[in-house]
Design a protein around this motif. Structure first.
Motif, PDB file in Angstrom:
ATOM      1  N   ARG A 182       8.292   0.837   8.288  1.00  0.00           N
ATOM      2  CA  ARG A 182       9.172   0.337   7.222  1.00  0.00           C
ATOM      3  C   ARG A 182       8.848   1.029   5.915  1.00  0.00           C
ATOM      4  NH1 ARG A 182       8.006  -4.684   9.253  1.00  0.00           N
ATOM      5  NH2 ARG A 182       6.548  -5.150   7.593  1.00  0.00           N
ATOM      6  N   ASP A 183       7.545   1.124   5.637  1.00  0.00           N
ATOM      7  CA  ASP A 183       7.090   1.682   4.369  1.00  0.00           C
ATOM      8  C   ASP A 183       7.514   3.136   4.220  1.00  0.00           C
ATOM      9  OD1 ASP A 183       5.243   0.623   2.137  1.00  0.00           O
ATOM     10  OD2 ASP A 183       4.540   2.666   2.459  1.00  0.00           O
ATOM     11  N   GLY A 207       4.677   2.709  -6.295  1.00  0.00           N
ATOM     12  CA  GLY A 207       4.905   3.974  -6.980  1.00  0.00           C
ATOM     13  C   GLY A 207       3.969   5.089  -6.575  1.00  0.00           C
ATOM     14  N   ASP A 208       2.664   4.900  -6.764  1.00  0.00           N
ATOM     15  CA  ASP A 208       1.697   5.966  -6.493  1.00  0.00           C
ATOM     16  C   ASP A 208       1.368   6.028  -5.006  1.00  0.00           C
ATOM     17  OD1 ASP A 208       1.601   6.504  -9.196  1.00  0.00           O
ATOM     18  OD2 ASP A 208      -0.035   5.089  -9.535  1.00  0.00           O
ATOM     19  N   ARG A 209       2.359   6.424  -4.220  1.00  0.00           N
ATOM     20  CA  ARG A 209       2.231   6.336  -2.772  1.00  0.00           C
ATOM     21  C   ARG A 209       1.237   7.361  -2.205  1.00  0.00           C
ATOM     22  NH1 ARG A 209       6.021   3.219  -0.737  1.00  0.00           N
ATOM     23  NH2 ARG A 209       5.986   4.264   1.276  1.00  0.00           N
ATOM     24  N   ASP A 210       0.945   8.401  -2.990  1.00  0.00           N
ATOM     25  CA  ASP A 210      -0.058   9.359  -2.547  1.00  0.00           C
ATOM     26  C   ASP A 210      -1.460   8.757  -2.581  1.00  0.00           C
ATOM     27  OD1 ASP A 210       0.210   9.238  -5.335  1.00  0.00           O
ATOM     28  OD2 ASP A 210      -0.735  11.206  -5.601  1.00  0.00           O
ATOM     29  N   ALA A 237       2.025  -7.133  -7.814  1.00  0.00           N
ATOM     30  CA  ALA A 237       1.264  -6.026  -8.400  1.00  0.00           C
ATOM     31  C   ALA A 237       2.058  -5.249  -9.443  1.00  0.00           C
ATOM     32  CB  ALA A 237       0.784  -5.092  -7.286  1.00  0.00           C
ATOM     33  N   ASP A 238       3.366  -5.060  -9.221  1.00  0.00           N
ATOM     34  CA  ASP A 238       4.141  -4.310 -10.212  1.00  0.00           C
ATOM     35  C   ASP A 238       4.241  -5.085 -11.529  1.00  0.00           C
ATOM     36  OD1 ASP A 238       5.769  -6.251  -9.025  1.00  0.00           O
ATOM     37  OD2 ASP A 238       7.604  -5.082  -9.357  1.00  0.00           O
ATOM     38  N   ALA A 239       4.351  -6.417 -11.438  1.00  0.00           N
ATOM     39  CA  ALA A 239       4.361  -7.239 -12.653  1.00  0.00           C
ATOM     40  C   ALA A 239       2.991  -7.220 -13.319  1.00  0.00           C
ATOM     41  CB  ALA A 239       4.764  -8.668 -12.316  1.00  0.00           C
ATOM     42  N   ARG A 240       1.942  -7.202 -12.527  1.00  0.00           N
ATOM     43  CA  ARG A 240       0.584  -7.135 -13.086  1.00  0.00           C
ATOM     44  C   ARG A 240       0.375  -5.837 -13.852  1.00  0.00           C
ATOM     45  NH1 ARG A 240      -4.169  -8.007  -9.060  1.00  0.00           N
ATOM     46  NH2 ARG A 240      -5.249  -7.973 -11.074  1.00  0.00           N
ATOM     47  N   GLN A 241       0.983  -4.759 -13.367  1.00  0.00           N
ATOM     48  CA  GLN A 241       0.830  -3.478 -14.051  1.00  0.00           C
ATOM     49  C   GLN A 241       1.507  -3.479 -15.419  1.00  0.00           C
ATOM     50  OE1 GLN A 241       2.291  -1.112 -10.670  1.00  0.00           O
ATOM     51  NE2 GLN A 241       0.326  -0.049 -10.648  1.00  0.00           N
TER      52      GLN A 241
END
Length: 325
Positions: A182-183, A207-210, A237-241
Motif C-alpha cells: 500500500r505504502d 514526506g521523507d520516504r527515503d 506525526a504530520d501535525a506534530r511536525q
C-alpha cells in the motif's frame, strides 16, 4: 470526494480451490474474505483492489478507471505480489502466515491462515483505565520477535496499529495486514486518501520516504503501546511536525506504569528518526530490563516477569531465528 467502493466477490464464488464464504473487511486498498479450502478448512483471502485505481461494479473482473491508473494498478499489483512472496518465506508464530498467493480476475490474491480471537484494538475498547502492564509486556515482547524476523527479510510492515495486532484465544499476538505494498502506491496517487493510519504512521511516511527504516515500524510500536495506555492514538506525526502537542507519557501516567516502560514509549515516539531505537533488538533489550525491575508485591505478575526475562535473554543471546544479531 472519495472514490466509489468496489463490489466484493459473491458468497460461494470459487477462487482456484477456495470457496468464498463472506467478506471480513474492506478498505481503500483491498478486500479480505473468509473462505474454505478443499479440505473445508477456513482461510483468509486478501484481494488487491485499490478503489482509487480500479472499479468492479459486478461480476469478478476489475477495470482500471484510466490508462494512467492502469499503470499504477499494475505497479501496485507487482508490489503486492512481491509482499506475498516475501511473507510466504516467513515462518514465525507471531506473523500472519501466507500459505498461497496467485493471480486471477486481472488482480492478485494472498491466502493466509485464518486466526481466531480479537484485535488489540478491541481489547483496548473493552478495558477501562488502560491495558495492564503485564499484558502490554507480554503482547509486545512476542510481537517484536516476529517483527525482527520481518526486518531480517529486508521488509517493513508500515501499518502497525492495535487494529492489526490480533490476540489469539491463547493470548499470543499475531501481526496482520502488512502495509508495505500500500505504502509503495501512496506518493503516486493524486488526491488519494492516505493509506497509512494517522497517529501510528511515522513522520517519514508523510514526506521523507527515503528515511524509512526499522525505526519507522518502531514509531508505530510506540504509538500502539501509547494507545494501550490512553485508549487513543497519539497526535498524528504530520501535525506534530507543524506544532508538537505530544505530552510525555512519563509525566502523564507516572505511577500507573513502570518509569522505564514510559521512557521507552517516549523514546519510540521521537519525531527525529535518529533519536528513536534503530532496531527491534534495542526495544527488546529495553523490555527485558523493564521486566527485570522488582515489583512492589510478589504475585502472578512477578512470575510472568521472570519468565519474560528468561525468554528475552535467550532470544537476544541466540539472536532469534535466522541468525539475527
Amino acid at each position: 470526494m472519495p472514490p466509489p467502493s468496489n463490489q466484493p466477490l459473491a458468497r460461494g464464488y470459487q477462487l482456484l480451490n477456495y470457496t468464498v464464504v463472506k467478506q471480513l473487511s474492506a478498505g481503500g486498498f483491498s478486500i479480505v474474505y473468509l473462505a474454505h479450502d478443499e479440505a473445508d478448512q477456513p482461510v483468509a483471502i486478501k484481494e488487491y483492489l485499490p478503489n482509487a485505481l480500479v472499479l468492479r461494479n459486478e461480476g469478478d473482473k476489475v477495470m482500471a478507471t484510466s490508462a494512467e491508473n492502469m499503470a499504477l494498478f499494475r505497479h501496485g499489483m507487482k508490489c503486492f505480489f512481491e509482499e506475498g512472496k516475501t511473507l510466504a518465506q516467513i515462518r514465525h508464530p507471531n506473523i500472519v502466515r501466507v500459505v498461497n498467493f496467485f493471480r486471477a480476475n486481472d488482480t492478485v490474491y494472498m491466502v493466509m491462515e485464518y486466526e481466531r480471537g480479537r484485535t488489540l484494538q478491541k481489547e483496548i475498547q473493552l478495558t477501562d483505565g488502560g491495558v495492564k502492564e503485564n499484558m502490554i509486556l507480554y503482547v509486545f515482547a512476542h510481537l517484536l520477535n516476529g517483527l525482527r524476523e520481518v526486518h531480517l527479510h529486508k521488509m517493513l510492515h508500515l501499518d502497525i496499529k492495535p487494529a492489526n495486532i490480533y490476540i489469539r484465544r491463547d493470548g499470543s499476538p499475531v501481526l496482520l495486514d502488512f502495509g508495505s505494498a500500500r505504502d509503495a502506491l501512496s506518493p503516486s496517487i493524486k488526491n488519494f486518501t492516505p493509506m497509512y493510519t494517522p497517529g501510528f504512521a511515522s513522520p517519514e511516511q508523510y514526506g521523507d520516504r527515503d528515511k524509512l527504516g526499522p525505526w519507522s515500524d518502531i514509531y508505530a510500536v510506540g504509538a500502539s503501546i501509547f494507545a494501550c495506555m490512553s485508549g487513543m492514538a497519539p497526535q498524528a506525526a504530520d501535525a506534530r511536525q507543524r506544532e508538537d502537542k505530544y505530552q510525555s507519557v512519563k509525566k502523564l501516567w507516572a505511577g500507573r506504569y513502570s518509569p522505564r516502560l514510559l521512557e521507552l514509549v517516549d523514546w519510540c515516539l521521537a519525531l527525529d528518526h535518529l533519536q528513536r531505537p534503530q532496531s527491534v533488538r534495542e526495544v527488546q533489550k529495553a523490555l527485558v530490563e523493564i521486566a527485570s525491575e522488582p515489583l512492589p508485591k510478589p504475585g502472578v505478575l512477578s512470575g510472568y516477569k521472570n519468565k519474560l526475562v528468561q525468554l528475552g535473554k535467550m532470544e537476544i543471546r541466540l539472536g532469534g531465528k535466522g541468525g539475527q544479531k
